[in-house]
Scaffold this motif. Structure first.
Motif, PDB file in Angstrom:
ATOM      1  N   ARG A  70      14.011  -8.555  -6.866  1.00  0.00           N
ATOM      2  CA  ARG A  70      14.301  -8.250  -5.463  1.00  0.00           C
ATOM      3  C   ARG A  70      15.455  -7.248  -5.427  1.00  0.00           C
ATOM      4  N   ALA A  71      15.210  -6.082  -4.892  1.00  0.00           N
ATOM      5  CA  ALA A  71      16.270  -5.065  -4.810  1.00  0.00           C
ATOM      6  C   ALA A  71      17.210  -5.408  -3.668  1.00  0.00           C
ATOM      7  N   HIS A  72      18.536  -5.217  -3.901  1.00  0.00           N
ATOM      8  CA  HIS A  72      19.464  -5.474  -2.786  1.00  0.00           C
ATOM      9  C   HIS A  72      20.479  -4.370  -2.575  1.00  0.00           C
TER      10      HIS A  72
ATOM     11  N   GLY B 221       2.151  -8.521   0.558  1.00  0.00           N
ATOM     12  CA  GLY B 221       2.840  -8.416   1.844  1.00  0.00           C
ATOM     13  C   GLY B 221       1.831  -8.127   2.940  1.00  0.00           C
ATOM     14  N   ALA B 222       2.214  -7.259   3.876  1.00  0.00           N
ATOM     15  CA  ALA B 222       1.305  -6.931   4.994  1.00  0.00           C
ATOM     16  C   ALA B 222       0.016  -6.303   4.487  1.00  0.00           C
ATOM     17  N   SER B 223       0.088  -5.674   3.310  1.00  0.00           N
ATOM     18  CA  SER B 223      -1.096  -4.983   2.787  1.00  0.00           C
ATOM     19  C   SER B 223      -2.191  -5.956   2.347  1.00  0.00           C
ATOM     20  N   PHE B 224      -1.892  -7.229   2.320  1.00  0.00           N
ATOM     21  CA  PHE B 224      -2.861  -8.229   1.841  1.00  0.00           C
ATOM     22  C   PHE B 224      -4.006  -8.467   2.823  1.00  0.00           C
ATOM     23  N   GLY B 225      -3.639  -8.772   4.067  1.00  0.00           N
ATOM     24  CA  GLY B 225      -4.644  -9.384   4.939  1.00  0.00           C
ATOM     25  C   GLY B 225      -4.965  -8.590   6.192  1.00  0.00           C
ATOM     26  N   ASN B 226      -4.646  -7.291   6.167  1.00  0.00           N
ATOM     27  CA  ASN B 226      -4.877  -6.484   7.382  1.00  0.00           C
ATOM     28  C   ASN B 226      -6.372  -6.251   7.613  1.00  0.00           C
ATOM     29  N   ALA B 227      -6.652  -5.494   8.667  1.00  0.00           N
ATOM     30  CA  ALA B 227      -8.064  -5.261   9.014  1.00  0.00           C
ATOM     31  C   ALA B 227      -8.728  -4.226   8.112  1.00  0.00           C
ATOM     32  N   GLY B 228      -7.933  -3.577   7.264  1.00  0.00           N
ATOM     33  CA  GLY B 228      -8.504  -2.691   6.249  1.00  0.00           C
ATOM     34  C   GLY B 228      -8.958  -1.334   6.761  1.00  0.00           C
ATOM     35  N   CYS B 229      -8.551  -0.979   7.968  1.00  0.00           N
ATOM     36  CA  CYS B 229      -9.096   0.259   8.544  1.00  0.00           C
ATOM     37  C   CYS B 229      -8.257   1.470   8.166  1.00  0.00           C
ATOM     38  N   PHE B 230      -8.926   2.527   7.778  1.00  0.00           N
ATOM     39  CA  PHE B 230      -8.282   3.828   7.574  1.00  0.00           C
ATOM     40  C   PHE B 230      -8.661   4.673   8.777  1.00  0.00           C
TER      41      PHE B 230
ATOM     42  N   MET C 148       0.833  -1.207   0.000  1.00  0.00           N
ATOM     43  CA  MET C 148       0.000   0.000   0.000  1.00  0.00           C
ATOM     44  C   MET C 148       0.871   1.261   0.000  1.00  0.00           C
ATOM     45  N   VAL C 149       1.964   1.243   0.768  1.00  0.00           N
ATOM     46  CA  VAL C 149       2.807   2.433   0.829  1.00  0.00           C
ATOM     47  C   VAL C 149       3.470   2.674  -0.526  1.00  0.00           C
ATOM     48  N   GLY C 150       4.035   1.604  -1.114  1.00  0.00           N
ATOM     49  CA  GLY C 150       4.723   1.743  -2.404  1.00  0.00           C
ATOM     50  C   GLY C 150       3.792   2.231  -3.499  1.00  0.00           C
TER      51      GLY C 150
ATOM     52  N   HIS D 267       5.603   1.448   9.027  1.00  0.00           N
ATOM     53  CA  HIS D 267       4.340   2.042   9.489  1.00  0.00           C
ATOM     54  C   HIS D 267       3.570   1.164  10.479  1.00  0.00           C
ATOM     55  N   GLY D 268       4.150   0.036  10.846  1.00  0.00           N
ATOM     56  CA  GLY D 268       3.584  -0.777  11.932  1.00  0.00           C
ATOM     57  C   GLY D 268       2.114  -1.084  11.766  1.00  0.00           C
ATOM     58  N   HIS D 269       1.333  -0.672  12.775  1.00  0.00           N
ATOM     59  CA  HIS D 269      -0.097  -1.002  12.819  1.00  0.00           C
ATOM     60  C   HIS D 269      -0.946  -0.073  11.942  1.00  0.00           C
ATOM     61  N   VAL D 270      -0.332   0.970  11.373  1.00  0.00           N
ATOM     62  CA  VAL D 270      -1.158   1.974  10.685  1.00  0.00           C
ATOM     63  C   VAL D 270      -0.722   2.229   9.237  1.00  0.00           C
ATOM     64  N   GLY D 271      -0.169   1.199   8.602  1.00  0.00           N
ATOM     65  CA  GLY D 271       0.378   1.405   7.256  1.00  0.00           C
ATOM     66  C   GLY D 271      -0.659   1.683   6.191  1.00  0.00           C
ATOM     67  N   MET D 272      -1.827   1.071   6.298  1.00  0.00           N
ATOM     68  CA  MET D 272      -2.879   1.363   5.316  1.00  0.00           C
ATOM     69  C   MET D 272      -3.289   2.822   5.463  1.00  0.00           C
ATOM     70  N   THR D 273      -3.490   3.197   6.719  1.00  0.00           N
ATOM     71  CA  THR D 273      -3.973   4.539   7.036  1.00  0.00           C
ATOM     72  C   THR D 273      -2.972   5.617   6.629  1.00  0.00           C
ATOM     73  N   ALA D 274      -1.699   5.364   6.922  1.00  0.00           N
ATOM     74  CA  ALA D 274      -0.687   6.408   6.707  1.00  0.00           C
ATOM     75  C   ALA D 274      -0.166   6.440   5.271  1.00  0.00           C
TER      76      ALA D 274
ATOM     77  N   VAL E 231       9.389  -1.827  -8.145  1.00  0.00           N
ATOM     78  CA  VAL E 231      10.191  -3.052  -8.100  1.00  0.00           C
ATOM     79  C   VAL E 231       9.565  -3.941  -7.038  1.00  0.00           C
ATOM     80  N   GLU E 232       9.068  -5.100  -7.410  1.00  0.00           N
ATOM     81  CA  GLU E 232       8.363  -5.961  -6.446  1.00  0.00           C
ATOM     82  C   GLU E 232       8.909  -7.378  -6.537  1.00  0.00           C
ATOM     83  N   ALA E 233       9.305  -7.904  -5.373  1.00  0.00           N
ATOM     84  CA  ALA E 233       9.926  -9.230  -5.340  1.00  0.00           C
ATOM     85  C   ALA E 233       8.904 -10.345  -5.537  1.00  0.00           C
ATOM     86  N   VAL E 234       7.669 -10.120  -5.106  1.00  0.00           N
ATOM     87  CA  VAL E 234       6.683 -11.210  -5.166  1.00  0.00           C
ATOM     88  C   VAL E 234       5.522 -10.747  -6.064  1.00  0.00           C
TER      89      VAL E 234
HETATM   90  C1  LIG Z   1      -3.204  -8.406  11.231  1.00  0.00           C
HETATM   91  C2  LIG Z   1      -2.898  -7.011  10.733  1.00  0.00           C
HETATM   92  C3  LIG Z   1      -3.903  -6.043  10.754  1.00  0.00           C
HETATM   93  C4  LIG Z   1      -3.640  -4.751  10.337  1.00  0.00           C
HETATM   94  N1  LIG Z   1      -4.650  -3.834  10.271  1.00  0.00           N
HETATM   95  C5  LIG Z   1      -4.412  -2.588   9.810  1.00  0.00           C
HETATM   96  C6  LIG Z   1      -5.474  -1.656   9.686  1.00  0.00           C
HETATM   97  O1  LIG Z   1      -6.628  -1.964   9.923  1.00  0.00           O
HETATM   98  N2  LIG Z   1      -5.173  -0.396   9.284  1.00  0.00           N
HETATM   99  C7  LIG Z   1      -3.888  -0.018   8.982  1.00  0.00           C
HETATM  100  O2  LIG Z   1      -3.666   1.160   8.669  1.00  0.00           O
HETATM  101  N3  LIG Z   1      -2.867  -0.901   9.035  1.00  0.00           N
HETATM  102  C8  LIG Z   1      -3.104  -2.167   9.436  1.00  0.00           C
HETATM  103  N4  LIG Z   1      -2.085  -3.079   9.516  1.00  0.00           N
HETATM  104  C9  LIG Z   1      -0.732  -2.646   9.149  1.00  0.00           C
HETATM  105  C10 LIG Z   1      -0.566  -2.586   7.632  1.00  0.00           C
HETATM  106  O3  LIG Z   1      -1.036  -3.785   7.045  1.00  0.00           O
HETATM  107  C11 LIG Z   1       0.885  -2.386   7.280  1.00  0.00           C
HETATM  108  O4  LIG Z   1       1.448  -1.340   8.042  1.00  0.00           O
HETATM  109  C12 LIG Z   1       1.002  -1.996   5.807  1.00  0.00           C
HETATM  110  O5  LIG Z   1       0.354  -2.946   5.009  1.00  0.00           O
HETATM  111  C13 LIG Z   1       2.463  -1.870   5.404  1.00  0.00           C
HETATM  112  O6  LIG Z   1       2.475  -1.568   4.037  1.00  0.00           O
HETATM  113  P1  LIG Z   1       3.834  -1.554   3.240  1.00  0.00           P
HETATM  114  O7  LIG Z   1       3.520  -1.178   1.839  1.00  0.00           O
HETATM  115  O8  LIG Z   1       4.839  -0.745   3.993  1.00  0.00           O
HETATM  116  O9  LIG Z   1       4.372  -3.057   3.358  1.00  0.00           O
HETATM  117  P2  LIG Z   1       3.917  -4.377   2.574  1.00  0.00           P
HETATM  118  O10 LIG Z   1       2.479  -4.393   2.272  1.00  0.00           O
HETATM  119  O11 LIG Z   1       4.474  -5.525   3.339  1.00  0.00           O
HETATM  120  O12 LIG Z   1       4.653  -4.231   1.184  1.00  0.00           O
HETATM  121  C14 LIG Z   1       6.046  -4.333   1.052  1.00  0.00           C
HETATM  122  C15 LIG Z   1       6.305  -4.953  -0.306  1.00  0.00           C
HETATM  123  O13 LIG Z   1       7.706  -4.909  -0.557  1.00  0.00           O
HETATM  124  C16 LIG Z   1       8.086  -6.090  -1.222  1.00  0.00           C
HETATM  125  N5  LIG Z   1       9.528  -6.252  -0.984  1.00  0.00           N
HETATM  126  C17 LIG Z   1      10.128  -6.520   0.200  1.00  0.00           C
HETATM  127  N6  LIG Z   1      11.471  -6.530   0.017  1.00  0.00           N
HETATM  128  C18 LIG Z   1      11.702  -6.239  -1.287  1.00  0.00           C
HETATM  129  C19 LIG Z   1      12.873  -6.091  -2.053  1.00  0.00           C
HETATM  130  N7  LIG Z   1      14.087  -6.208  -1.503  1.00  0.00           N
HETATM  131  N8  LIG Z   1      12.755  -5.832  -3.384  1.00  0.00           N
HETATM  132  C20 LIG Z   1      11.516  -5.688  -3.938  1.00  0.00           C
HETATM  133  N9  LIG Z   1      10.372  -5.814  -3.256  1.00  0.00           N
HETATM  134  C21 LIG Z   1      10.459  -6.074  -1.942  1.00  0.00           C
HETATM  135  C22 LIG Z   1       7.223  -7.153  -0.562  1.00  0.00           C
HETATM  136  O14 LIG Z   1       7.116  -8.296  -1.386  1.00  0.00           O
HETATM  137  C23 LIG Z   1       5.902  -6.414  -0.380  1.00  0.00           C
HETATM  138  O15 LIG Z   1       5.030  -6.590  -1.464  1.00  0.00           O
HETATM  139  C24 LIG Z   1      -2.339  -4.397   9.911  1.00  0.00           C
HETATM  140  C25 LIG Z   1      -1.335  -5.378   9.855  1.00  0.00           C
HETATM  141  C26 LIG Z   1      -1.622  -6.672  10.255  1.00  0.00           C
HETATM  142  C27 LIG Z   1      -0.533  -7.710  10.155  1.00  0.00           C
END
Ligand SMILES: Cc1cc2nc3c(=O)[nH]c(=O)nc-3n(C[C@H](O)[C@H](O)[C@H](O)COP(=O)(O)OP(=O)(O)OC[C@H]3O[C@@H](n4cnc5c(N)ncnc54)[C@H](O)[C@@H]3O)c2cc1C
Length: 421
Positions: free
Chosen positions: A225-227, A43-52, A16-18, A384-391, A35-38
């Motif tokens: 995968r970026a390194h 990642g975390a953005s898949f299965g969270n609670a979806g709250c903004f 979500m952040v990217g 972004h820990g617990h608030v990555g969707m929101t932030a 650039v996406e490895a998978v």
């Molecule tokens: C159970 C649960 C509930 C949650 N509920 C909420 C909620 O309700 N509201 C909220 O705001 N947040 C919630 N969160 C937090 C939120 O899901 C995360 O903070 C947010 O998804 C992080 O987004 P991201 O884009 O930083 O990371 P990700 O979604 O993990 O994306 C990172 C991406 O980078 C890719 N990647 C990693 N390394 C590399 C590399 N070297 N090269 C290329 N690609 C790479 C990964 O494959 C992945 O696709 C919850 C989290 C969990 C686990």
């Protein structure tokens, strides 16, 4: 024709952040690739609670939280678990986490977070409209429910901090709660509704829709995968990946929980850990709340999703490599049944699905956003820990501002990687 001042920007990580960063950068006329490895959004953005939740301004480490830890760890249904073999690795993070829970520190954290998370729906709106994803985002509020007046009282500081930062709330007693959400257990006797909050009914579909629009507008997805990073004359020239070097004159690190080694390459030692979280979904549930509802003691959320009812939450400290412990998901079902007694006592397995994801967490509950120590050509947006969707929507806008050389609209000093030096 690229806009004047346009750069070739590589965004590492399509969560979500990217994707929010890539979308805002694209709007500025840059040539952008993700650039996406998978797979985008897996990642975390898949299965969270979806709250903004623009109201999510309190750090995880609140004063007194540490005293709950022994009880939580001993309770098999509790919201926290720790793999003891991981304790030595996570001890320095835990130490910083405890210090982040000092009363004056949590006030600072809330003040820093509110401008980042508060405007979430407003910042998301243009991206969602352009991507035709309005059907996936809802502004219906978020309900927090409590089993006793005392337990609400224990959360008083958190509610005070939210209100001090402009969050408006409505409190409900047991009768009012029953009218608001008839599916909830009668055990809940207090509720707090935050009307400004919203949610997505499908986080993965939302990321995919945003990515789809990004690609349709000329953006590229590179599966790699970026390194590392390659520099010439002090300027970034390429992102190094397992699929070869990708020419770029700016890069954004949005790799979620996997960002630490990339930051280390640029001289920034960040104490990024993962707070693993789980979900359990029920297809065609017999009972479901109308809006995301958080059990404040159990620390889990029940969210009505397009594809069913999702219980999400809990924290497991076990690092990036340990296999999932699916008992953590099953605990959510037990807790969920207590929240929604109308759910069937036994559910066929084909109606249940489970998931584990890695929250990217810094111990002070603040993300890292801003230029790297080595060069302003590489910008961080992770943790972004617990608030990555929101932030994510505001973070993406900040990233675009930094790449364009515009001052961001909010103070980003609290998010600097250098706070850990
Ligand atoms: C159970 C649960 C509930 C949650 N509920 C909420 C909620 O309700 N509201 C909220 O705001 N947040 C919630 N969160 C937090 C939120 O899901 C995360 O903070 C947010 O998804 C992080 O987004 P991201 O884009 O930083 O990371 P990700 O979604 O993990 O994306 C990172 C991406 O980078 C890719 N990647 C990693 N390394 C590399 C590399 N070297 N090269 C290329 N690609 C790479 C990964 O494959 C992945 O696709 C919850 C989290 C969990 C686990």
């Amino acid at each position: 024709m690229p806009a004047v001042g346009a750069r070739r920007v590589g965004v590492i990580g399509a969560g979500m952040v990217g994707v929010c960063a890539a979308s805002w950068l694209q709007r500025d006329g840059h040539s952008v690739f993700l650039v996406e490895a998978v797979e985008p959004g897996h990642g975390a953005s898949f299965g969270n609670a979806g709250c903004f939740n623009g109201s999510s301004v309190t750090p995880v480490a609140m004063p007194g939280v540490v005293w709950n830890v022994p009880r939580w760890l001993l309770d098999p249904l509790g919201p926290l678990s720790l793999r003891w073999t991981y304790l030595p690795a996570i001890t320095p993070w835990l130490w910083r986490f405890i210090r982040a829970g000092m009363p004056d520190k949590v006030r600072e954290t809330a003040r820093a977070l509110r401008p980042l998370v508060g405007p979430t729906l407003e910042m998301l709106k243009p991206l969602v409209s352009a991507a035709g994803a309005e059907d996936l985002v809802h502004r219906l509020g978020h309900l927090y429910v409590y089993r006793s007046a005392e337990s609400l009282e224990k959360d008083r500081l958190a509610w005070d901090l939210r209100r001090e930062n402009g969050v408006e709330t409505d409190e409900f007693d047991a009768d009012e709660l029953r009218q608001l959400e008839p599916a909830l257990s009668r055990d809940y006797v207090r509720g707090v509704l935050v009307r400004e909050n919203g949610h997505t009914s499908n986080p993965l579909a939302l990321v995919e829709r945003l990515v789809g629009h990004f690609v349709a507008s000329g953006g590229e997805i590179v599966r790699a995968r970026a390194h590392g990073f390659r520099f010439q004359g002090g300027r970034l020239v390429a992102i190094e990946t397992d699929a070869g070097d990708l020419p770029a004159d700016a890069a954004i690190v949005c790799a979620g929980a996997y960002s630490k080694p990339l930051a280390a390459k640029l001289g920034d030692k960040v104490p990024l850990e993962t707070e693993r979280g789980y979900h359990l979904m029920i297809r065609d549930p017999e009972a479901m709340p109308h809006i995301p509802t958080a059990d404040a003691d159990g620390k889990f959320v029940a969210t009505p999703m397009e594809t069913g009812l999702r219980f999400a939450g809990t924290v497991e400290l076990a690092g990036l490599d340990a296999p999932p412990d699916w008992r953590r998901s099953r605990i959510l079902l037990e807790q969920g049944r207590k929240m929604l007694p109308g759910l069937a006592a036994s559910l066929p397995e084909e109606r249940i699905s489970v998931w584990m994801g890695h929250r990217p967490s810094l111990p002070d509950s603040l993300p890292v956003i801003g230029p790297s120590r080595a060069t302003p050509d590489v910008i961080y947006a992770f943790g972004h820990g617990h608030v990555g969707m929101t932030a994510a929507p505001m973070t993406g806008k900040i990233v675009a501002d930094l790449v364009a050389g515009r001052p961001p609209s909010i103070d980003i000093a609290p998010f600097s990687a250098s706070r850990f030096s």
